[in-house]
Design a protein around this motif. Structure first.
Motif, PDB file in Angstrom:
ATOM      1  N   GLU A   1      29.354  66.710  22.553  1.00  0.00           N
ATOM      2  CA  GLU A   1      29.292  66.310  21.242  1.00  0.00           C
ATOM      3  C   GLU A   1      28.475  65.195  21.003  1.00  0.00           C
ATOM      4  OE1 GLU A   1      32.929  65.223  22.825  1.00  0.00           O
ATOM      5  OE2 GLU A   1      32.573  66.998  22.059  1.00  0.00           O
ATOM      6  N   SER A   2      27.867  65.082  19.784  1.00  0.00           N
ATOM      7  CA  SER A   2      26.957  63.683  19.445  1.00  0.00           C
ATOM      8  C   SER A   2      27.823  62.818  19.119  1.00  0.00           C
ATOM      9  CB  SER A   2      25.931  64.090  18.409  1.00  0.00           C
ATOM     10  OG  SER A   2      25.421  62.892  18.275  1.00  0.00           O
ATOM     11  N   ILE A   3      27.783  61.422  19.503  1.00  0.00           N
ATOM     12  CA  ILE A   3      28.531  60.189  18.911  1.00  0.00           C
ATOM     13  C   ILE A   3      27.735  59.328  18.305  1.00  0.00           C
ATOM     14  CG2 ILE A   3      30.422  60.632  20.565  1.00  0.00           C
ATOM     15  CD1 ILE A   3      29.359  58.443  22.284  1.00  0.00           C
ATOM     16  N   SER A   4      26.383  59.401  18.360  1.00  0.00           N
ATOM     17  CA  SER A   4      25.387  58.773  17.513  1.00  0.00           C
ATOM     18  C   SER A   4      24.130  59.510  17.593  1.00  0.00           C
ATOM     19  CB  SER A   4      25.440  57.429  18.009  1.00  0.00           C
ATOM     20  OG  SER A   4      24.664  57.274  19.106  1.00  0.00           O
TER      21      SER A   4
ATOM     22  N   GLN B   1      23.024  59.187  21.401  1.00  0.00           N
ATOM     23  CA  GLN B   1      24.329  59.126  22.267  1.00  0.00           C
ATOM     24  C   GLN B   1      25.176  60.447  22.259  1.00  0.00           C
ATOM     25  OE1 GLN B   1      27.159  55.844  22.455  1.00  0.00           O
ATOM     26  NE2 GLN B   1      26.978  55.869  24.561  1.00  0.00           N
ATOM     27  N   TYR B   2      25.504  61.083  23.260  1.00  0.00           N
ATOM     28  CA  TYR B   2      26.084  62.199  23.604  1.00  0.00           C
ATOM     29  C   TYR B   2      27.191  62.082  24.639  1.00  0.00           C
ATOM     30  CZ  TYR B   2      21.934  64.269  21.641  1.00  0.00           C
ATOM     31  OH  TYR B   2      20.688  64.628  20.914  1.00  0.00           O
ATOM     32  N   HIS B   3      28.410  62.735  24.193  1.00  0.00           N
ATOM     33  CA  HIS B   3      29.508  62.558  24.956  1.00  0.00           C
ATOM     34  C   HIS B   3      30.025  64.012  25.492  1.00  0.00           C
ATOM     35  CE1 HIS B   3      33.485  61.548  26.395  1.00  0.00           C
ATOM     36  NE2 HIS B   3      34.093  62.456  25.886  1.00  0.00           N
TER      37      HIS B   3
ATOM     38  N   PHE C   1      31.696  61.885  30.459  1.00  0.00           N
ATOM     39  CA  PHE C   1      30.715  60.919  30.528  1.00  0.00           C
ATOM     40  C   PHE C   1      29.904  60.789  29.315  1.00  0.00           C
ATOM     41  CE2 PHE C   1      28.908  64.847  32.370  1.00  0.00           C
ATOM     42  CZ  PHE C   1      27.721  64.767  31.978  1.00  0.00           C
ATOM     43  N   ASN C   2      29.091  59.850  29.086  1.00  0.00           N
ATOM     44  CA  ASN C   2      27.943  59.577  28.086  1.00  0.00           C
ATOM     45  C   ASN C   2      26.599  59.912  28.563  1.00  0.00           C
ATOM     46  OD1 ASN C   2      30.237  59.521  26.162  1.00  0.00           O
ATOM     47  ND2 ASN C   2      29.996  57.123  26.272  1.00  0.00           N
ATOM     48  N   VAL C   3      25.940  60.207  27.608  1.00  0.00           N
ATOM     49  CA  VAL C   3      24.270  60.404  27.939  1.00  0.00           C
ATOM     50  C   VAL C   3      23.828  59.793  26.892  1.00  0.00           C
ATOM     51  CG1 VAL C   3      22.331  61.757  28.110  1.00  0.00           C
ATOM     52  CG2 VAL C   3      24.616  62.670  29.222  1.00  0.00           C
ATOM     53  N   GLU C   4      22.835  58.737  27.046  1.00  0.00           N
ATOM     54  CA  GLU C   4      21.920  58.069  26.042  1.00  0.00           C
ATOM     55  C   GLU C   4      20.810  58.328  26.204  1.00  0.00           C
ATOM     56  OE1 GLU C   4      22.751  53.969  26.269  1.00  0.00           O
ATOM     57  OE2 GLU C   4      24.920  53.949  26.019  1.00  0.00           O
ATOM     58  N   LYS C   5      20.132  58.581  24.804  1.00  0.00           N
ATOM     59  CA  LYS C   5      18.604  58.796  24.738  1.00  0.00           C
ATOM     60  C   LYS C   5      17.713  57.756  24.521  1.00  0.00           C
ATOM     61  CE  LYS C   5      15.263  62.259  22.512  1.00  0.00           C
ATOM     62  NZ  LYS C   5      15.113  63.145  21.691  1.00  0.00           N
ATOM     63  N   GLU C   6      16.859  57.412  25.184  1.00  0.00           N
ATOM     64  CA  GLU C   6      16.123  56.162  24.996  1.00  0.00           C
ATOM     65  C   GLU C   6      14.662  56.387  25.363  1.00  0.00           C
ATOM     66  OE1 GLU C   6      16.089  51.230  25.570  1.00  0.00           O
ATOM     67  OE2 GLU C   6      17.436  52.556  26.414  1.00  0.00           O
ATOM     68  N   ASN C   7      13.655  56.245  24.798  1.00  0.00           N
ATOM     69  CA  ASN C   7      12.101  56.378  24.986  1.00  0.00           C
ATOM     70  C   ASN C   7      11.826  57.759  25.716  1.00  0.00           C
ATOM     71  OD1 ASN C   7      11.683  53.731  24.265  1.00  0.00           O
ATOM     72  ND2 ASN C   7      12.452  52.725  26.435  1.00  0.00           N
ATOM     73  N   ASN C   8      12.514  58.523  25.169  1.00  0.00           N
ATOM     74  CA  ASN C   8      12.245  60.203  25.576  1.00  0.00           C
ATOM     75  C   ASN C   8      12.985  60.381  26.991  1.00  0.00           C
ATOM     76  OD1 ASN C   8      10.832  61.023  23.557  1.00  0.00           O
ATOM     77  ND2 ASN C   8       8.606  60.200  24.347  1.00  0.00           N
TER      78      ASN C   8
END
Length: 388
Positions: free
Chosen positions: A131-134, A137-139, A157-164
């Protein structure tokens, strides 16, 4: 009234193909039907599509049925999408998936949550939930399953999106009795940077998951990898830094107690900084480099690829290699010396300075045999042989 209306209808598909859909979603053939209901008002728009597709092709793999419901709502310039359903009889080269359940919610192409459950006819299963937490950012809250009788669990774990790029900090995985840690960032199949550490991994278990059989077998006691891939002027550039320690393994029918390797790979050059192989047959150490390609779009070797390998061997029992020797008589003794391999991959030059303790060749016996061996232009030469 074009600002307030409702539209219902049916869609029938018979071997429908669309290049845009195929390139973006991998769906290259559709059969079946769908019912839709579209509502249009001054402020809101909504589409409900119930689809029942059969005998389709996704990513070049056939499936029996593809059923689900798609809801799309446009409210205050926000596009809300919910899609859920089942895929039945999706057969790949390795797995035959009886059923795959999916459920996705998104707003303006940003995924809010997603679920994925699958089960094969042989008891394989995969559970995935996130799910999306922001906005960036995904969890991932659940990722586990069973593949070829090997259970695996990946801790949340978390996945963060930055600069594609999608980046992830150390992700702890358990595959049967092994422990794997992953970190890095991924943009797509052409751009990524991934780090991995591995302990206690049985290679046969790993091969079974991918339906493969390789000559190298054993238990990966410890390993670490750093893999980078990017494009430079439309040319893929791959870099691999690795350390590998395997115990109680084999290469074909040659068993070893320990194999360790430190290596680097970049631009079709595989650099071996340290190689050590220990077995009941003896010990081999070496270093060097060779040209090779690991890319699926390229051939493994080219005609002009080069090799430069140096090996040291000590107390190798010759009798275990009689099946590979180019003469009909069994040979015995303990072999020590060095080997230098250089030239092109297609036609290498091999030279060796060796000694054999207690040599036996047919009826010829001695205490020590020394000499030089040269293999060049498909011819094998023995020089300066001395038997004591």
């Amino acid at each position: 009234n074009l600002n307030d209306f409702n539209l219902k209808g049916n869609i029938d598909l018979d071997h429908y193909k669309n290049n845009i859909i195929a390139n973006k979603y991998g769906v290259s053939l559709l059969n079946g039907n769908a019912n839709f209901n579209y509502s249009h008002s001054l402020d809101d728009r909504s589409l409900k599509l119930k689809y029942n597709l059969t005998k389709g092709i996704i990513y070049e793999k056939k499936l029996s049925s593809f059923n689900g419901l798609l809801n799309i709502n446009l409210i205050d310039e926000k596009i809300e999408i919910e899609n859920f359903g089942y895929i039945k009889g999706f057969n790949t080269t390795i797995y035959n998936w009886d059923s795959i359940y999916y459920h996705i919610n998104s707003i303006n192409e940003d995924i809010l949550n997603f679920e994925f459950y699958s089960k094969s006819d042989m008891g394989d299963s995969i559970v995935f939930k996130g799910e999306s937490i922001s906005k960036y950012q995904y969890h991932i809250s659940k990722f586990n399953g069973l593949l070829k009788q090997n259970d695996f669990t990946i801790s949340p774990f978390n996945v963060e999106k930055e600069n594609n790029y999608y980046s992830f900090k150390p992700v702890n995985c358990k595959f049967k009795n092994s422990h794997i840690s992953l970190s890095g960032k991924v943009k797509n199949r052409s751009y990524y940077d991934i780090n991995a550490t591995i302990q206690n991994l049985n290679l046969i278990d790993l091969y079974s998951v991918f339906g493969k059989h390789y000559r190298l077998k054993g238990l990966v006691r410890d390993a670490s990898f750093n893999i980078e891939n990017y494009n430079n002027n439309n040319k893929p550039i791959s870099t691999l830094f690795s350390y590998l320690s395997i115990i109680n393994g084999s290469i074909d029918d040659i068993e070893f107690t320990e194999l360790s390797l430190k290596s680097t790979y970049r631009d079709r050059r595989f650099l071996i900084s340290d190689l050590s192989l220990t077995s009941e047959l003896g010990k081999i150490k070496g270093d060097g480099w060779l040209n090779i390609s690991f890319a699926s779009s390229d051939s493994l070797f080219n005609s002009n690829d080069q090799v430069n390998i140096n090996l040291l061997y000590d107390n190798i029992n010759i009798k275990n290699f009689n099946r590979y020797l180019p003469w009909g008589h069994n040979s015995y003794g303990l072999l020590s010396g060095d080997i230098k391999i250089n030239g092109t991959i297609r036609s290498p030059k091999i030279s060796s300075k060796f000694k054999i303790q207690d040599p036996i060749l047919d009826k010829i016996k001695g205490d020590l045999l020394t000499g030089n061996l040269v293999y060049n232009n498909q011819k094998l030469h023995f020089r300066n042989l001395l038997l004591k």
